[in-house]
Scaffold this active site. Structure first.
Site, PDB file in Angstrom:
ATOM      1  N   THR A 149      -0.333  24.977  12.845  1.00  0.00           N
ATOM      2  CA  THR A 149       0.678  24.539  13.801  1.00  0.00           C
ATOM      3  C   THR A 149       0.820  25.573  14.912  1.00  0.00           C
ATOM      4  OG1 THR A 149       2.546  25.628  12.715  1.00  0.00           O
ATOM      5  CG2 THR A 149       1.899  23.442  11.870  1.00  0.00           C
TER       6      THR A 149
ATOM      7  N   SER B 209       3.251  13.963  -7.383  1.00  0.00           N
ATOM      8  CA  SER B 209       1.994  13.356  -6.945  1.00  0.00           C
ATOM      9  C   SER B 209       1.931  11.942  -7.505  1.00  0.00           C
ATOM     10  CB  SER B 209       0.797  14.177  -7.438  1.00  0.00           C
ATOM     11  OG  SER B 209      -0.418  13.582  -7.027  1.00  0.00           O
TER      12      SER B 209
ATOM     13  N   ASN C 134       0.641   6.398  -3.885  1.00  0.00           N
ATOM     14  CA  ASN C 134       1.397   5.727  -2.832  1.00  0.00           C
ATOM     15  C   ASN C 134       0.848   4.338  -2.537  1.00  0.00           C
ATOM     16  OD1 ASN C 134       2.466   5.149  -0.073  1.00  0.00           O
ATOM     17  ND2 ASN C 134       3.379   7.169  -0.342  1.00  0.00           N
ATOM     18  N   CYS C 135      -0.472   4.230  -2.487  1.00  0.00           N
ATOM     19  CA  CYS C 135      -1.097   2.950  -2.133  1.00  0.00           C
ATOM     20  C   CYS C 135      -0.980   1.913  -3.255  1.00  0.00           C
ATOM     21  CB  CYS C 135      -2.572   3.170  -1.796  1.00  0.00           C
ATOM     22  SG  CYS C 135      -2.825   4.274  -0.383  1.00  0.00           S
TER      23      CYS C 135
END
Length: 562
Positions: free
Chosen positions: A272, A38, A41-42
């Site tokens: 899904t 974790s 990302n930004c």
């Protein structure tokens, strides 16, 4: 119940933590292909620039901390290579040891994220980078520090590309951004992008628009870029950031139904097409909240929400994902750019008839020190006044205003109803009439026929007409400092006394600096028998666009090169 999650970061890690909060006895395993379960990302570009100094700050959780707090087994450097939906088993490879094994599941959540698009010209080289993972950002920062890079080229003007350009430029690296289209940042329209271009140039970043990279080759200790127009550039390093695509390799092998851009199709419960398999994050197809069309929207906020919703449904709670509207905010040097909903290009592509409001407002009361300007563009349906989207470019308070409008969109408010919002006010923070209220006032005036607008792209055609008067109501000093061709100057405060100079048989198109004085002028003119129109965005927007036309030799009204 045994839940296996493929991929961590925003969607997968959020789903795992939520499942544990709802079910203390569930067995939860996460397989993450990268070395980090974790991470922020930004925040990756800001580690490159040294804004985030400690690499540990990027890793929000480690496998050890995740297990201590949640009793969740997180296995990094493990790649799931196949899914057997019939037997409910996964084929997994330990990337460090090469050992392969099989893992069973009762419920499966796919959170594989997205992968960088690698264009045809892409070539592997130690000086050529993409930026998607923590490993990528460590590699770029190490290169910058060890090789003492002096020049860099960013190919692509989206979120990551621009943030990377900013951070490299702040390190003193001479940076160039190559963009294939006619403006940076596709989430905004070209008129609003003109402010971004000016800001980047002010901070020393070169921008090449309508530029197609055709070839990328190593040349000694530099990378040579060849463009379609014949131009060539050399740089110490290149970051390729032309976009991302859903990581669907595993889903495709498993036979899951795919949709737009190859994204995994899911229903509102994040299920899904195969039983007991859910999918979340950048790899899934969602409904756009505004257009109700299928879309892929790669943002951290939606991924987190989708992870929570999948977890809820696995644990017996009834949760549904209501769609994404693409709300985003971006820091570019001292400037802030924020958007929500759709822009003009998207509205046209969807066949939506729309109206727009463009206004310039202060971030807080003008009499309180250090107020800064922001330009706000609001789009709404022509008939229903449903809010379609907004774009704001400015400095202070931009994020606050875009969040208000994003909330108004979710609440189903109409554009003119923004005037009714009761927003917090104190001189250091806002004005009694907040910029969001002001956008609502303008929309209300349009709805009630109090004002008629025209736009900067109409001005060239208006200059050719004999039945119009183009009027600038700024002060003589402002007019002398710069004016639009063909506009005569009658200051607002002199207008009533000089009405006799204007021909009532002609339509009058009025501009001022921001749109306020020209609006007041149209009210004076209309009530004295004239047919008057107000320029949306004022000379501030018009001047910014014209400057960009001169600097980039790019026509913003049609998107074609001159």
């Amino acid at each position: 119940m045994k839940i296996v999650i493929v991929g961590g970061v925003a969607g997968g890690a959020t789903a795992a933590a939520r499942i544990r909060r709802l079910n203390e006895r569930a067995e939860i395993i996460i397989f993450e292909r990268s070395g980090f379960i974790s991470y922020a990302n930004c925040g990756l570009p800001y580690y490159i620039g040294g804004v985030i100094a400690d690499r540990e700050e990027l890793t929000l959780q480690t496998p050890e901390s995740f297990y201590r707090r949640f009793k969740i087994v997180a296995k990094v450097n493990h790649e799931v290579t196949d899914i057997d939906a019939q037997s409910k088993t996964l084929s997994v490879t330990d990337l460090k040891t090469g050992r392969s094994f099989t893992e069973s599941y009762d419920k499966l959540i796919l959170s594989p994220g997205a992968k960088p698009i690698l264009p045809d010209f892409y070539a592997e080289n130690e000086r050529v980078f993409t930026l998607r993972t923590v490993e990528d950002t460590f590699k770029i920062r190490a290169f910058v520090e060890q090789k003492k890079a002096k020049t860099a080229v960013i190919i692509g003007g989206g979120f990551i590309g621009l943030e990377t350009a900013e951070n490299l430029a702040e390190l003193g690296i001479q940076t160039t951004v190559i963009q294939r289209s006619n403006h940076l940042l596709p989430t905004v329209d070209c008129d609003m992008a003109s402010f971004i271009h000016a800001n980047f140039r002010y901070h020393g970043v070169q921008i090449l628009l309508n530029a197609n990279t055709e070839k990328l080759t190593a040349k000694g200790e530099q990378i040579l870029l060849e463009l379609a127009d014949g131009n060539k550039l050399n740089a110490d390093m290149v970051v390729v950031s032309v976009g991302v695509m859903p990581e669907n390799t595993l889903a495709k092998k498993a036979g899951l139904e795919l949709g737009v851009k190859g994204a995994i199709k899911v229903n509102t419960k994040m299920q899904t097409s195969l039983p007991d398999i859910y999918a979340v994050g950048d790899a899934v197809q969602v409904k756009h909240f505004i257009t109700e069309q299928d879309a892929v929207i790669s943002l951290a906020g939606p991924a987190n929400k989708q992870g929570r919703i999948a977890a809820d449904n696995i644990c017996g709670l009834n949760s549904e994902y209501k769609g994404s509207q693409g709300s985003s905010v971006l820091k570019l040097f001292d400037m802030t750019v924020a958007t929500t909903g759709i822009n003009e290009q998207q509205a046209k592509a969807s066949g939506i008839e729309y109206e727009k409001v463009i206004l310039t407002q202060n971030s807080h009361a003008g009499y309180y020190p250090n107020a800064t300007v922001m330009t706000l563009k609001l789009l709404f349906e022509k008939q229903s006044y449903k809010i379609l989207g907004a774009q704001i470019v400015g400095y202070d308070g931009v994020d606050k205003r875009i969040d208000v409008i994003a909330t108004a969109i979710r609440a189903g408010m109409k554009a003119d109803e923004l005037k009714d919002l009761e927003l917090a006010y104190a001189p250091p923070y806002s004005s009694a009439k907040d910029p969001v209220n002001m956008a609502g006032f303008v929309a209300d005036n349009i709805k009630k026929g109090v004002v008629k607008q025209f736009y900067y792209e109409e001005i060239p055609a208006l200059r050719e007409r004999k039945d119009v008067i183009l009027l600038d109501t700024r002060t003589p000093f402002e007019y002398m400092r710069g004016a639009a061709d063909g506009f005569i100057n009658i200051p607002l405060d002199d207008l009533r006394e000089r009405l006799g100079e204007l021909d009532k048989t002609k339509k009058i198109y009025v501009m001022c600096q921001s749109g306020l004085r020209s609006y007041l002028a149209t009210r004076i003119l209309t009530q004295n028998g004239f047919d008057a129109y107000n320029l949306a965005g004022g000379f501030r927007l018009y001047g910014s666009i014209k400057n960009e036309e001169l600097l980039s030799k790019q026509c913003y009204t049609c998107g074609m090169e001159k």
